[in-house]
Design a protein around this motif. Structure first.
Motif, PDB file in Angstrom:
ATOM      1  N   LEU A 755       0.852  -1.179   0.000  1.00  0.00           N
ATOM      2  CA  LEU A 755       0.000   0.000   0.000  1.00  0.00           C
ATOM      3  C   LEU A 755       0.895   1.238   0.000  1.00  0.00           C
ATOM      4  O   LEU A 755       1.771   1.378   0.851  1.00  0.00           O
ATOM      5  N   THR A 756       0.666   2.117  -0.962  1.00  0.00           N
ATOM      6  CA  THR A 756       1.463   3.334  -1.069  1.00  0.00           C
ATOM      7  C   THR A 756       0.747   4.492  -0.388  1.00  0.00           C
ATOM      8  O   THR A 756      -0.408   4.796  -0.705  1.00  0.00           O
ATOM      9  N   VAL A 757       1.431   5.107   0.557  1.00  0.00           N
ATOM     10  CA  VAL A 757       0.869   6.239   1.291  1.00  0.00           C
ATOM     11  C   VAL A 757       1.943   7.310   1.448  1.00  0.00           C
ATOM     12  O   VAL A 757       3.124   7.074   1.192  1.00  0.00           O
ATOM     13  N   LYS A 758       1.507   8.496   1.868  1.00  0.00           N
ATOM     14  CA  LYS A 758       2.436   9.557   2.237  1.00  0.00           C
ATOM     15  C   LYS A 758       2.476   9.670   3.755  1.00  0.00           C
ATOM     16  O   LYS A 758       1.432   9.632   4.418  1.00  0.00           O
ATOM     17  N   ILE A 759       3.677   9.792   4.302  1.00  0.00           N
ATOM     18  CA  ILE A 759       3.845  10.024   5.731  1.00  0.00           C
ATOM     19  C   ILE A 759       4.796  11.192   5.876  1.00  0.00           C
ATOM     20  O   ILE A 759       5.931  11.149   5.374  1.00  0.00           O
ATOM     21  N   TYR A 760       4.320  12.247   6.529  1.00  0.00           N
ATOM     22  CA  TYR A 760       5.104  13.485   6.632  1.00  0.00           C
ATOM     23  C   TYR A 760       5.600  13.937   5.255  1.00  0.00           C
ATOM     24  O   TYR A 760       6.760  14.310   5.073  1.00  0.00           O
ATOM     25  N   ASP A 761       4.718  13.867   4.268  1.00  0.00           N
ATOM     26  CA  ASP A 761       4.962  14.342   2.897  1.00  0.00           C
ATOM     27  C   ASP A 761       5.972  13.503   2.114  1.00  0.00           C
ATOM     28  O   ASP A 761       6.364  13.885   0.999  1.00  0.00           O
ATOM     29  N   GLU A 762       6.385  12.373   2.649  1.00  0.00           N
ATOM     30  CA  GLU A 762       7.262  11.455   1.915  1.00  0.00           C
ATOM     31  C   GLU A 762       6.481  10.202   1.537  1.00  0.00           C
ATOM     32  O   GLU A 762       5.620   9.751   2.290  1.00  0.00           O
ATOM     33  N   ILE A 763       6.775   9.636   0.375  1.00  0.00           N
ATOM     34  CA  ILE A 763       6.062   8.452  -0.107  1.00  0.00           C
ATOM     35  C   ILE A 763       6.697   7.190   0.472  1.00  0.00           C
ATOM     36  O   ILE A 763       7.918   7.009   0.423  1.00  0.00           O
ATOM     37  N   TYR A 764       5.851   6.291   0.986  1.00  0.00           N
ATOM     38  CA  TYR A 764       6.302   5.006   1.529  1.00  0.00           C
ATOM     39  C   TYR A 764       5.407   3.900   0.983  1.00  0.00           C
ATOM     40  O   TYR A 764       4.212   4.101   0.779  1.00  0.00           O
ATOM     41  N   ARG A 765       6.016   2.753   0.776  1.00  0.00           N
ATOM     42  CA  ARG A 765       5.275   1.561   0.376  1.00  0.00           C
ATOM     43  C   ARG A 765       5.178   0.642   1.593  1.00  0.00           C
ATOM     44  O   ARG A 765       6.179   0.079   2.024  1.00  0.00           O
ATOM     45  N   ILE A 766       3.988   0.526   2.112  1.00  0.00           N
ATOM     46  CA  ILE A 766       3.758  -0.208   3.357  1.00  0.00           C
ATOM     47  C   ILE A 766       3.465  -1.677   3.029  1.00  0.00           C
ATOM     48  O   ILE A 766       2.657  -1.987   2.143  1.00  0.00           O
ATOM     49  N   THR A 767       4.116  -2.579   3.741  1.00  0.00           N
ATOM     50  CA  THR A 767       3.909  -4.019   3.574  1.00  0.00           C
ATOM     51  C   THR A 767       3.645  -4.629   4.956  1.00  0.00           C
ATOM     52  O   THR A 767       3.466  -3.907   5.945  1.00  0.00           O
ATOM     53  N   GLU A 768       3.662  -5.953   5.024  1.00  0.00           N
ATOM     54  CA  GLU A 768       3.475  -6.612   6.314  1.00  0.00           C
ATOM     55  C   GLU A 768       4.689  -6.445   7.221  1.00  0.00           C
ATOM     56  O   GLU A 768       4.620  -6.740   8.419  1.00  0.00           O
ATOM     57  N   ASP A 769       5.794  -5.962   6.654  1.00  0.00           N
ATOM     58  CA  ASP A 769       6.953  -5.618   7.473  1.00  0.00           C
ATOM     59  C   ASP A 769       6.770  -4.202   8.008  1.00  0.00           C
ATOM     60  O   ASP A 769       6.533  -3.257   7.243  1.00  0.00           O
ATOM     61  N   GLU A 770       6.873  -4.057   9.284  1.00  0.00           N
ATOM     62  CA  GLU A 770       6.583  -2.785   9.946  1.00  0.00           C
ATOM     63  C   GLU A 770       7.489  -1.657   9.455  1.00  0.00           C
ATOM     64  O   GLU A 770       8.698  -1.814   9.340  1.00  0.00           O
ATOM     65  N   THR A 771       6.866  -0.506   9.157  1.00  0.00           N
ATOM     66  CA  THR A 771       7.593   0.721   8.829  1.00  0.00           C
ATOM     67  C   THR A 771       7.474   1.658  10.018  1.00  0.00           C
ATOM     68  O   THR A 771       6.373   2.036  10.407  1.00  0.00           O
ATOM     69  N   VAL A 772       8.613   2.035  10.611  1.00  0.00           N
ATOM     70  CA  VAL A 772       8.615   2.868  11.812  1.00  0.00           C
ATOM     71  C   VAL A 772       9.334   4.178  11.508  1.00  0.00           C
ATOM     72  O   VAL A 772      10.438   4.183  10.950  1.00  0.00           O
ATOM     73  N   LEU A 773       8.691   5.284  11.888  1.00  0.00           N
ATOM     74  CA  LEU A 773       9.253   6.609  11.660  1.00  0.00           C
ATOM     75  C   LEU A 773       9.180   7.425  12.943  1.00  0.00           C
ATOM     76  O   LEU A 773       8.225   7.289  13.719  1.00  0.00           O
ATOM     77  N   PRO A 774      10.174   8.273  13.189  1.00  0.00           N
ATOM     78  CA  PRO A 774      10.082   9.157  14.361  1.00  0.00           C
ATOM     79  C   PRO A 774       8.990  10.193  14.164  1.00  0.00           C
ATOM     80  O   PRO A 774       8.682  10.591  13.039  1.00  0.00           O
ATOM     81  N   LEU A 775       8.390  10.616  15.265  1.00  0.00           N
ATOM     82  CA  LEU A 775       7.354  11.631  15.192  1.00  0.00           C
ATOM     83  C   LEU A 775       7.972  12.984  14.844  1.00  0.00           C
ATOM     84  O   LEU A 775       9.083  13.302  15.271  1.00  0.00           O
ATOM     85  N   LYS A 776       7.221  13.747  14.058  1.00  0.00           N
ATOM     86  CA  LYS A 776       7.665  15.083  13.682  1.00  0.00           C
ATOM     87  C   LYS A 776       6.619  16.093  14.115  1.00  0.00           C
ATOM     88  O   LYS A 776       5.432  15.891  13.907  1.00  0.00           O
ATOM     89  N   GLY A 777       7.060  17.173  14.670  1.00  0.00           N
ATOM     90  CA  GLY A 777       6.144  18.212  15.086  1.00  0.00           C
ATOM     91  C   GLY A 777       5.860  19.186  13.964  1.00  0.00           C
ATOM     92  O   GLY A 777       6.546  19.209  12.938  1.00  0.00           O
ATOM     93  N   VAL A 778       4.826  19.993  14.144  1.00  0.00           N
ATOM     94  CA  VAL A 778       4.472  21.046  13.196  1.00  0.00           C
ATOM     95  C   VAL A 778       4.651  22.382  13.901  1.00  0.00           C
ATOM     96  O   VAL A 778       4.179  22.561  15.032  1.00  0.00           O
ATOM     97  N   ALA A 779       5.327  23.297  13.261  1.00  0.00           N
ATOM     98  CA  ALA A 779       5.526  24.618  13.864  1.00  0.00           C
ATOM     99  C   ALA A 779       4.193  25.322  14.014  1.00  0.00           C
ATOM    100  O   ALA A 779       3.442  25.465  13.054  1.00  0.00           O
ATOM    101  N   ALA A 780       3.910  25.756  15.214  1.00  0.00           N
ATOM    102  CA  ALA A 780       2.628  26.424  15.477  1.00  0.00           C
ATOM    103  C   ALA A 780       2.591  27.804  14.854  1.00  0.00           C
ATOM    104  O   ALA A 780       3.607  28.442  14.694  1.00  0.00           O
TER     105      ALA A 780
END
Length: 780
Positions: A755-780
């Motif tokens: 499954l292709t999705v965007k996470i924090y504006d970057e494209i990732y292909r998600i599979t049954e293997d876990e994709t882990v990313l650090p959390l990113k904040g948004v400037a208020a």
């Protein structure tokens, strides 16, 4: 926001618990403990009767009555409305205790003495259980009342009474059956009896009825089973009551169990999708058998076991787990539970009323909230159910076309409030001026197609609806004097505190979107399925010149936008309205409709619920962060949140701007609006569409999901008080699990595939293997 929690129910991750009985909370508890299965619903009223304040409510989806509401002096003003009618009391089970000397004690918790009251709703099975000790002068009896509505064989309701004599000696009389002598709104009776049968030999009761004005038929039957002793039976039959009385001799230590299984059939039952019952024809069989007096009855325990399996499947796909916030954990599960109780797509072409099947406020009518708030929940969990929800709008297209003619328009004008497809709102400023029900249908078709990828429904039904909606929009709007701009005049947008306005931003934007969607769909069908396109064009007499007319109106659509301030003006002249500081309005003035004169509400820049900001949520990818920030800062302080749907949208947008505390403050009562009676009106029923917004608040808010772009995207964050949260979505037939904690955000497919999705504006292909990313904040 001037709203505080009335915390009454106990905290538990999987149950709603009431310890002790408070008469002042009785109607609130009736709403919270409501059970439903989309086909029918019952409030949590006491089956043994109650002489105190209550709303004895039993309802069927799509079963309605009709009444006059005025003379209809002006054309287009509705003078007849339809409402979900209160139906027979199929829970009827009255108790009386008779002492050896003949004293009779009727069970009525408004008058009887009792102790150890406990009521629990198990959200893993839908079993509602209530227990207490009844104190009579002849001794004590421990009672347990249980009830459950079958989720797969939706015609069935099960009840169980367990009575244990602690010290009572005498006769316990249980009278069980069906009472059709019910009232609507506390005074009106809308049923007439067409048949009745009470059979002692078979321990069965039945009653057949018909609504007085709409002629809708309903037959309810029940069979009673008992164990633990011999019973003396007698018929308790009246004009509208079919019941049997069972007299049991009890002494200390004796125990009796009485089960009652109810089967209810109306014409809707014959339409029920067989797939909803795992391929079995049980619902249809019940429909046929009941009308022939041969209904089969499952055992009470069978219903409980089947429900446990049904709910296990729902929770596997739809649960939201929150660690570190037990109140919101209970709250969001209650929201999900109520959503799937209210609607599961089992009745093709049914809709979701504002109060579901939990009360009579809003008359059981559905509003445009269905497509904008509820539909996304089902799209991401059960596309069949989502498709059936949209089917309601197709089935009622002819009524929408009639409504357009009433308003001197071509095409289709969908009603603001409806059960059958007819307009049921007799307030002309809402029913005649609000176009958002029609454009919400277009939006619902768009997100259904976009997320599920399903084309057949859009080609076979959606295109026809879009053509008729666009015809209405082309007729309802107009060009300005020099023909350089197209707009809508004399309308009411989502902000219902502004009336007869021109150039409403939401209305114009949604109309342009609807025109453009049809233009794109026409080109697509011309390429991929010309035969289907020809069929719909022939059916609607649609021609190319209309298409070009729609294109011109879309191209010239007037959207009031100031590039210097980045503000979209809600409507012409809004920026010049007198300003009112909504935070200075006294708490005792709420709700404003009840405490302010009607015209006073319209004389300032106070906003009832988001309008421009609603657009920015629905079409997030079309607006820049700078535009969102400018408009949020301008409009959010002016919003009074008189609609329960409003805070969640503000929370979602605040989160996307990095204003995490503000987002959480708005979220604060989203999941517990009804459990904690924030609006002080839970007694009227559950805020069904608002609890869908609570789901959106977590998924679109804290997880930052957006579904209007080329790819589904996420920008997860973690509320400060939470340790973690997780949820699952069905996207393109694949189950995506999203988990967020202090360690980061993980994305995993629950099975093979990609499954292709965007996470924090970057494209990732998600599979049954876990994709882990650090959390990113948004400037208020």
């Amino acid at each position: 926001m001037g709203k505080t929690a009335d915390i009454y129910f106990k905290e538990d991750p999987w149950r709603i618990i009431e310890e002790g009985f408070d008469k002042d909370h009785s109607r609130i508890a009736e709403s919270v403990f409501s059970l439903a299965n989309e086909y029918m619903g019952v409030r949590g009223y006491f089956e043994e009767g109650y002489s105190g304040e209550r709303l004895q409510g039993s309802y069927f989806n799509g079963l309605y009555e009709r009444k006059k509401v005025g003379e209809g002096t002006y054309k287009g003003v509705v003078n007849e409305m339809e409402f979900m009618v209160n139906s027979p009391d199929q829970l009827y089970m009255h108790l009386s205790a008779i002492s050896p000397t003949g004293e009779v004690y009727e069970l009525d918790l408004n008058k009887s003495e009792f102790s150890d009251f406990l009521r629990t709703l198990d959200m893993k099975s839908g079993l509602l259980k209530r227990s207490f000790v009844w104190h009579t002068k002849a001794g004590d009896i421990s009672l347990i009342f249980e009830r459950i509505l079958s989720m797969d064989n939706v015609a069935y309701l099960g009840q169980r009474l367990t009575a244990l004599s602690d010290s009572f000696e005498g006769q316990l009389v249980v009278t069980a059956g069906i009472d059709a002598d019910t009232v609507h709104e506390g005074r009106y009776k809308y049923w007439k009896r067409t048949g009745i049968n009470t059979d002692l030999e078979s321990d069965s009761c039945s009653i057949s009825l018909e609504t007085r004005s709409t002629g809708q038929k309903l037959t309810e039957s029940c069979k009673i089973f008992y164990s633990g002793g011999e019973a003396i039976k007698s018929v308790a039959e009246g004009n509208m009551l079919s019941a049997i009385s069972y007299s049991f001799h009890m002494g200390p230590g004796s125990r009796i169990v009485v089960d009652k299984i109810v089967c209810c059939a109306n014409d809707k039952l014959g339409e029920i999708s067989r797939s909803s019952a795992g391929g079995r024809d049980s619902n249809g069989a019940c429909y046929k058998d009941l009308y022939h007096g041969e209904a089969a009855y499952p055992a009470f325990d069978e219903i409980v076991n089947a429900n446990s399996k049904w709910w296990a499947d729902i929770w596997e796909k739809s649960d939201i787990e929150i660690e570190g916030d037990p109140l919101n954990q209970q709250g969001i599960r209650f929201c999900i539970f109520q959503l799937f109780q209210t609607y599961q797509g089992v009745v093709p072409g049914s809709n979701i009323g504002a109060k579901g099947l939990t009360g009579e406020a809003y008359n059981g009518n559905a509003f445009w909230d269905t497509e904008t708030y509820c539909l996304p929940v089902y799209i991401f969990h059960d596309k069949r159910a989502a498709g059936n929800l949209l089917l309601f709008r197709y089935r009622t297209l002819e009524e929408a076309k009639k409504r357009a003619r009433d308003l001197d328009l071509n095409g289709a004008f969908y009603p603001i409030a409806t059960i059958s497809g007819r307009e049921c709102c007799n307030l002309w400023q809402h029913a005649s001026l609000q176009l958002q029900a029609s454009t919400a249908v277009a939006y619902g078709l768009y997100i259904y197609e976009k997320i599920t990828g399903e084309k057949d429904f859009i080609y076979d039904h959606g295109c026809e609806m879009l053509i008729e909606i666009c015809r209405m929009l082309a007729d309802r709007g107009d060009y300005n004097a020099d023909h350089s701009a197209y707009s809508f005049y004399g309308v009411m947008g989502p902000d219902e505190f502004q009336m007869m306005v021109d150039h409403d931003c939401y209305t114009n934007y949604m109309a342009r979107f609807t025109f453009d969607y049809l233009l794109r769909l026409y080109d697509e069908m011309e390429e991929s399925c010309p035969d289907k396109l020809k069929a719909v064009c022939d059916k609607t007499s649609f021609c190319g010149s209309e298409l070009e007319d729609f294109r011109d109106r879309s191209d010239k659509m007037l959207i009031l936008y100031d590039s210097d301030t980045r503000l979209y003006e809600q409507q012409a002249g809004f920026f010049d309205l007198p300003h009112i500081d909504v935070d200075q309005i006294p708490d005792e003035d709420f709700p404003l409709y009840a405490h302010w004169s009607y015209d006073r509400i319209y004389r300032n820049d106070m906003i009832k619920q988001p309008s421009v900001l609603m657009l920015m949520f629905m079409f997030a990818s079309s607006f820049s962060a700078a535009d969102l920030r400018a408009n949020y800062d301008y409009y959010a302080p002016r919003c009074i949140h008189e609609s329960s749907l409003s805070p969640s949208v503000h929370s979602i947008l605040a989160e996307s701007l990095g204003r995490e505390q503000e987002a959480y403050d708005f979220f604060g009562f989203a999941t517990r609006m009804d459990l904690d009676n924030y609006n002080r009106n839970t007694a009227e029923g559950i805020h069904t569409t608002s609890i869908a917004a609570a789901w959106m608040n977590i998924v679109y808010g804290f997880a930052g999901m957006r579904s209007d772009g080329d790819l589904i995207s996420f920008a997860p964050s973690l509320p400060e008080s939470w340790k973690s949260y997780s949820f699952r979505l069905v996207i393109g037939g694949q189950v995506l699990k999203v988990s967020v904690s202090g360690d980061g955000a993980s994305f995993t497919l629950m099975g093979k595939g990609e499954l292709t999705v965007k996470i924090y504006d970057e494209i990732y292909r998600i599979t049954e293997d876990e994709t882990v990313l650090p959390l990113k904040g948004v400037a208020a």
